[in-house]
Scaffold this active site. Structure first.
Site, PDB file in Angstrom:
ATOM      1  CD  GLN A  74      11.811 -22.116  14.503  1.00 50.29           C
ATOM      2  OE1 GLN A  74      10.993 -22.961  14.802  1.00 50.29           O
ATOM      3  NE2 GLN A  74      11.654 -20.851  14.824  1.00 50.29           N
ATOM      4  CG  PHE A  75      18.862 -21.257  11.294  1.00 47.53           C
ATOM      5  CD1 PHE A  75      19.599 -20.150  11.678  1.00 47.53           C
ATOM      6  CD2 PHE A  75      17.947 -21.118  10.255  1.00 47.53           C
ATOM      7  CE1 PHE A  75      19.434 -18.935  11.038  1.00 47.53           C
ATOM      8  CE2 PHE A  75      17.777 -19.918   9.604  1.00 47.53           C
ATOM      9  CZ  PHE A  75      18.517 -18.816  10.002  1.00 47.53           C
ATOM     10  CB  THR A  76      15.488 -18.771  14.136  1.00 44.90           C
ATOM     11  OG1 THR A  76      14.288 -19.536  14.207  1.00 44.90           O
ATOM     12  CG2 THR A  76      15.736 -18.316  12.698  1.00 44.90           C
TER      13      THR A  76
END
Length: 148
Positions: A74-76
């Site tokens: 989850q890069f966010t």
């Protein structure tokens, strides 16, 4: 490297309507990789996760309960929201850097678990369902521990 860890009764992930992975009784880990993350971040975070006492009144870790783990990229988690209203992902590692780090993390964590690690699909648009138990949610950020 940031990780959001949730104690779950069950969790699953689907991609394009197809079930990819599911777990019962364990932890769901959302992992965000930053541009400057290294092997030190991986090892520090894995050590913290495996020893994290979040089960049975916070006395037991994931291996004590023979629990399952679902890992989701989850890069966010690397979003910067201090300025304006649109998140900036400038500190998130680019996919060509993050993907190998994610797979190393996945492999190294799997070696320390009693049960085989389950995971989502790196970079895919995933639908994650979970039953948060407690709710218990823990956040780790390796930058707070490791001096660069």
């Amino acid at each position: 490297m940031k990780a959001v860890i949730q104690r779950v009764q069950k969790a699953d992930v689907t991609v394009n309507g197809e079930l990819v992975s599911s777990i019962q009784n364990g932890m769901l880990i959302f992992l965000g990789i930053a541009e400057n993350d290294s092997e030190l971040d991986i090892q520090w975070l894995i050590n913290k996760i495996v020893k994290l006492r979040m089960f049975n009144e916070f006395d037991d870790n994931i291996n004590d309960i023979n629990g399952e783990v679902l890992l989701i990229s989850q890069f966010t988690l690397q979003a910067n929201v201090l300025k304006g209203n649109r998140p900036s992902f400038i500190k998130a590692a680019k996919p060509e850097i993050a993907k190998p780090i994610y797979h190393i993390f996945e492999s190294e964590l799997n070696k320390k678990l009693n049960k085989e690690l389950k995971s989502g699909v790196f970079g895919a648009d995933m639908l994650v369902h979970l039953s948060n138990d407690g709710p218990v949610t823990i956040l780790y950020d390796s930058i707070l521990k490791i001096k660069r």
